[in-house]
Design a protein around this motif. Structure first.
Motif, PDB file in Angstrom:
ATOM      1  N   ILE A   1      64.391  79.381  55.017  1.00 17.10           N
ATOM      2  CA  ILE A   1      65.124  80.627  54.780  1.00 17.10           C
ATOM      3  C   ILE A   1      66.320  80.385  53.868  1.00 17.10           C
ATOM      4  CG2 ILE A   1      66.537  82.404  55.906  1.00 17.10           C
ATOM      5  CD1 ILE A   1      64.654  82.123  58.330  1.00 17.10           C
ATOM      6  N   ALA A   2      67.063  79.308  54.115  1.00 23.81           N
ATOM      7  CA  ALA A   2      68.246  78.995  53.301  1.00 23.81           C
ATOM      8  C   ALA A   2      67.866  78.772  51.840  1.00 23.81           C
ATOM      9  CB  ALA A   2      68.948  77.768  53.865  1.00 23.81           C
ATOM     10  N   ILE A   3      66.759  78.053  51.598  1.00 25.35           N
ATOM     11  CA  ILE A   3      66.308  77.804  50.230  1.00 25.35           C
ATOM     12  C   ILE A   3      65.891  79.106  49.558  1.00 25.35           C
ATOM     13  CG2 ILE A   3      64.511  76.684  48.858  1.00 25.35           C
ATOM     14  CD1 ILE A   3      64.559  74.405  50.923  1.00 25.35           C
ATOM     15  N   THR A   4      65.172  79.945  50.300  1.00 20.81           N
ATOM     16  CA  THR A   4      64.703  81.219  49.739  1.00 20.81           C
ATOM     17  C   THR A   4      65.881  82.107  49.336  1.00 20.81           C
ATOM     18  OG1 THR A   4      62.734  81.111  51.148  1.00 20.81           O
ATOM     19  CG2 THR A   4      63.262  83.238  50.177  1.00 20.81           C
ATOM     20  N   ILE A   5      66.895  82.187  50.207  1.00 24.83           N
ATOM     21  CA  ILE A   5      68.064  83.016  49.907  1.00 24.83           C
ATOM     22  C   ILE A   5      68.831  82.438  48.722  1.00 24.83           C
ATOM     23  CG2 ILE A   5      70.289  83.813  50.809  1.00 24.83           C
ATOM     24  CD1 ILE A   5      68.990  83.985  53.559  1.00 24.83           C
ATOM     25  N   SER A   6      68.969  81.098  48.670  1.00 28.27           N
ATOM     26  CA  SER A   6      69.715  80.476  47.569  1.00 28.27           C
ATOM     27  C   SER A   6      69.045  80.693  46.218  1.00 28.27           C
ATOM     28  CB  SER A   6      69.883  78.976  47.824  1.00 28.27           C
ATOM     29  OG  SER A   6      68.618  78.321  47.796  1.00 28.27           O
ATOM     30  N   GLU A   7      67.716  80.862  46.238  1.00 30.29           N
ATOM     31  CA  GLU A   7      66.970  81.111  44.998  1.00 30.29           C
ATOM     32  C   GLU A   7      66.834  82.599  44.708  1.00 30.29           C
ATOM     33  OE1 GLU A   7      63.292  79.092  45.630  1.00 30.29           O
ATOM     34  OE2 GLU A   7      64.135  77.096  45.246  1.00 30.29           O
ATOM     35  N   HIS A   8      67.492  83.434  45.525  1.00 32.05           N
ATOM     36  CA  HIS A   8      67.485  84.894  45.355  1.00 32.05           C
ATOM     37  C   HIS A   8      66.060  85.466  45.364  1.00 32.05           C
ATOM     38  CE1 HIS A   8      71.789  84.978  44.503  1.00 32.05           C
ATOM     39  NE2 HIS A   8      71.598  83.915  43.730  1.00 32.05           N
ATOM     40  N   LYS A   9      65.252  84.932  46.271  1.00 33.47           N
ATOM     41  CA  LYS A   9      63.898  85.441  46.453  1.00 33.47           C
ATOM     42  C   LYS A   9      63.859  86.334  47.688  1.00 33.47           C
ATOM     43  CE  LYS A   9      61.574  81.413  44.453  1.00 33.47           C
ATOM     44  NZ  LYS A   9      60.619  80.296  44.725  1.00 33.47           N
ATOM     45  N   VAL A  10      62.945  87.297  47.676  1.00 31.54           N
ATOM     46  CA  VAL A  10      62.799  88.194  48.825  1.00 31.54           C
ATOM     47  C   VAL A  10      62.244  87.411  50.003  1.00 31.54           C
ATOM     48  CG1 VAL A  10      61.631  90.247  49.724  1.00 31.54           C
ATOM     49  CG2 VAL A  10      62.459  90.221  47.372  1.00 31.54           C
ATOM     50  N   LEU A  11      62.882  87.530  51.135  1.00 29.09           N
ATOM     51  CA  LEU A  11      62.492  86.799  52.335  1.00 29.09           C
ATOM     52  C   LEU A  11      61.450  87.604  53.105  1.00 29.09           C
ATOM     53  CD1 LEU A  11      63.109  84.260  54.035  1.00 29.09           C
ATOM     54  CD2 LEU A  11      64.722  85.662  55.331  1.00 29.09           C
ATOM     55  N   LYS A  12      60.247  87.080  53.144  1.00 31.44           N
ATOM     56  CA  LYS A  12      59.176  87.765  53.857  1.00 31.44           C
ATOM     57  C   LYS A  12      59.178  87.344  55.319  1.00 31.44           C
ATOM     58  CE  LYS A  12      56.154  88.177  49.823  1.00 31.44           C
ATOM     59  NZ  LYS A  12      54.810  87.876  49.271  1.00 31.44           N
ATOM     60  N   ARG A  13      58.819  88.275  56.164  1.00 30.64           N
ATOM     61  CA  ARG A  13      58.805  87.975  57.594  1.00 30.64           C
ATOM     62  C   ARG A  13      57.557  87.172  57.963  1.00 30.64           C
ATOM     63  NH1 ARG A  13      56.857  93.454  60.756  1.00 30.64           N
ATOM     64  NH2 ARG A  13      55.228  94.062  59.311  1.00 30.64           N
ATOM     65  N   ASP A  14      57.682  86.416  59.007  1.00 30.14           N
ATOM     66  CA  ASP A  14      56.571  85.622  59.512  1.00 30.14           C
ATOM     67  C   ASP A  14      55.778  86.486  60.489  1.00 30.14           C
ATOM     68  OD1 ASP A  14      54.799  83.751  60.321  1.00 30.14           O
ATOM     69  OD2 ASP A  14      56.231  82.469  61.366  1.00 30.14           O
ATOM     70  N   ARG A  15      54.681  87.037  60.025  1.00 30.23           N
ATOM     71  CA  ARG A  15      53.879  87.929  60.877  1.00 30.23           C
ATOM     72  C   ARG A  15      53.280  87.188  62.068  1.00 30.23           C
ATOM     73  NH1 ARG A  15      52.578  92.833  58.523  1.00 30.23           N
ATOM     74  NH2 ARG A  15      53.205  93.076  56.363  1.00 30.23           N
ATOM     75  N   ASN A  16      53.018  85.896  61.902  1.00 38.72           N
ATOM     76  CA  ASN A  16      52.432  85.129  62.999  1.00 38.72           C
ATOM     77  C   ASN A  16      53.385  84.985  64.177  1.00 38.72           C
ATOM     78  OD1 ASN A  16      50.408  84.855  61.164  1.00 38.72           O
ATOM     79  ND2 ASN A  16      50.239  82.648  61.304  1.00 38.72           N
ATOM     80  N   ALA A  17      54.674  85.267  63.959  1.00 41.53           N
ATOM     81  CA  ALA A  17      55.651  85.194  65.048  1.00 41.53           C
ATOM     82  C   ALA A  17      55.719  86.505  65.820  1.00 41.53           C
ATOM     83  CB  ALA A  17      57.026  84.852  64.488  1.00 41.53           C
ATOM     84  N   GLU A  18      54.946  87.514  65.381  1.00 44.73           N
ATOM     85  CA  GLU A  18      54.970  88.826  66.034  1.00 44.73           C
ATOM     86  C   GLU A  18      53.615  89.225  66.607  1.00 44.73           C
ATOM     87  OE1 GLU A  18      56.206  91.405  62.946  1.00 44.73           O
ATOM     88  OE2 GLU A  18      58.136  90.423  62.619  1.00 44.73           O
ATOM     89  N   ILE A  19      52.560  88.574  66.144  1.00 37.27           N
ATOM     90  CA  ILE A  19      51.204  88.967  66.529  1.00 37.27           C
ATOM     91  C   ILE A  19      50.633  87.975  67.529  1.00 37.27           C
ATOM     92  CG2 ILE A  19      48.859  89.331  65.670  1.00 37.27           C
ATOM     93  CD1 ILE A  19      50.133  90.087  62.974  1.00 37.27           C
ATOM     94  N   HIS A  20      50.092  88.506  68.639  1.00 39.23           N
ATOM     95  CA  HIS A  20      49.439  87.676  69.648  1.00 39.23           C
ATOM     96  C   HIS A  20      47.948  87.537  69.332  1.00 39.23           C
ATOM     97  CE1 HIS A  20      53.151  88.730  71.724  1.00 39.23           C
ATOM     98  NE2 HIS A  20      52.939  87.720  72.537  1.00 39.23           N
ATOM     99  N   VAL A  21      47.330  86.538  69.915  1.00 37.12           N
ATOM    100  CA  VAL A  21      45.917  86.255  69.655  1.00 37.12           C
ATOM    101  C   VAL A  21      45.041  87.448  70.022  1.00 37.12           C
ATOM    102  CG1 VAL A  21      43.963  84.787  70.277  1.00 37.12           C
ATOM    103  CG2 VAL A  21      46.224  83.770  69.963  1.00 37.12           C
TER     104      VAL A  21
END
Length: 399
Positions: free
Chosen positions: A96-116
């Motif tokens: 996340i820190a690298i993505t923000i430092s490069e001014h890129k849009v931070l996409k959410r981790d869908r796998n952290a919200e979806i159950h099997v």
């Protein structure tokens, strides 16, 4: 940016430096009371990450947060559940820190919200999936996966969970009755189905990535060598109910697949030239095929009356509905007839093996048999050929 730990008692997130939970219960009879749980007692910690992201780089899709006076905030506070690995939490924070430092849009981790189970339910509800010919088989696979796979977050799914599923299924008794335990080919198909679900979800951007890179290894040997003798076939033919006997006779005399037989339409039957012309959507190989009808098969089809309630299909139920799968009452009556005929370890599909073996013994060229039964190559036709000891004895006569 920081890493938090989840209290197993009140489910609040606490700093790693804390030794006692200062959160409050949000539900139940203890709602509003201080938790006070000793965080050092946690055996399997669940880690979260807490971070701020600039509003213009927040690609989570969530509604923008407000500041103290109701204006859109310049930075959004986000939390993500990581799981039991602190290393994974640290890696995600660095990412996340690298993505923000490069001014890129931070996409959410869908796998952290979806159950099997949520993923499996989403897939089986897709219109594209429901229109597939294998949808009924997919439903069977789905039931077993939901029953035995833990309902974890997708990002927490690991190879050992799949290995455990494989071992449990292989030890369960078989429903077909042809073997004591579930066939390895059945379990392999179920895990392949799960893999297909994940690939489909990834293509449709429903998940971020496939959580497992390696899959359980299952040795599959589903080659069948059971064919009926002439006496066994006559006995079975005599004991089968009329509507199932007609299906079995078509399979025995033409080598057609069960699904192809159930889908035959009267418009496709050419009695004059002795052919059934199958469309591409009716065959397993997705190619149109002409199937030759011997005189016995022609006689069977001529004896079947056309049902006025369903004029297209040849094989329909007693209430006039076309058969879609060889299940339910059809399967029960088939097994009952096998038992009555004292025939063991025999499936409807084995009638196709009987046809190929008989044609080989009759001296029919392999390429003609391959075209008749719809095999793409000769290797599959070879698998369908069964040679017993009585035929091998003939080698001695030629010496």
């Amino acid at each position: 940016m920081r890493i938090l730990i989840e209290c197993p008692k009140c489910r609040s997130r606490q700093k790693l430096s804390k030794t006692t939970c200062t959160g409050k219960f949000r539900y139940g009879a203890q709602r509003g009371k201080l938790c006070g749980y000793q965080l050092k007692k946690i055996r399997i910690p669940i880690y979260w990450i807490d971070y701020d992201v600039p509003a213009n780089l927040d690609g989570s899709g969530r509604p923008p947060q407000k500041d103290g006076v109701g204006r859109p905030a310049k930075r959004h506070r986000r939390r993500e559940r990581i799981g039991a690995s602190r290393e994974a939490a640290e890696y995600r924070l660095r990412e996340i820190a690298i993505t923000i430092s490069e001014h890129k849009v931070l996409k959410r981790d869908r796998n952290a919200e979806i159950h099997v189970h949520m993923l499996l339910e989403w897939y089986i509800r897709q219109k594209e999936v429901q229109d597939m010919k294998s949808y009924g088989r997919y439903q069977d696979d789905q039931r077993n996966l939901v029953r035995l796979l833990p309902n974890l977050l997708l990002r927490d799914l690991r190879l050992h969970h799949l290995n455990n599923y494989r071992d449990i299924r292989l030890a369960e008794p078989s429903k077909s009755g042809r073997s004591k335990t579930t066939a390895s080919a059945t379990v392999s198909h179920e895990l392949s189905y799960l893999r297909s679900v994940m690939n489909y979800a990834l293509r449709h951007e429903f998940i971020s990535e496939i959580p497992v890179q390696a899959w359980p290894k299952i040795k599959v040997d589903n080659k069948r060598d059971r064919v009926l003798t002439t006496t066994e076939w006559k006995t079975l033919e005599k004991n089968l109910p009329k509507h199932i006997k007609e299906m079995a006779q078509i399979a025995y005399y033409t080598g057609m697949r069960q699904g192809e037989i159930l889908q035959i339409e009267w418009s496709q039957v050419d009695f004059e030239k002795g052919f059934v012309r199958l469309r591409a959507d009716q065959t397993k190989s997705k190619t149109a095929r002409a199937v030759f009808l011997c005189q016995e098969a022609v006689d069977v089809l001529k004896r079947i009356p056309k049902d006025l309630r369903c004029k297209q299909r040849v094989f329909v139920s007693t209430v006039g509905r076309p058969y879609t799968r060889f299940t339910g009452s059809l399967q029960r009556e088939w097994k009952r007839s096998l038992k009555k005929s004292a025939i063991e370890d025999f499936a409807f599909h084995d009638l196709r093996h009987c046809y190929v073996s008989r044609m080989r013994l009759a001296g029919i060229p392999d390429f003609l048999i391959q075209r008749q039964v719809g095999h793409k190559d000769g290797k599959m036709t070879d698998r369908y050929t069964t040679i017993d000891e009585s035929e091998l004895i003939q080698l001695g006569k030629a010496v």
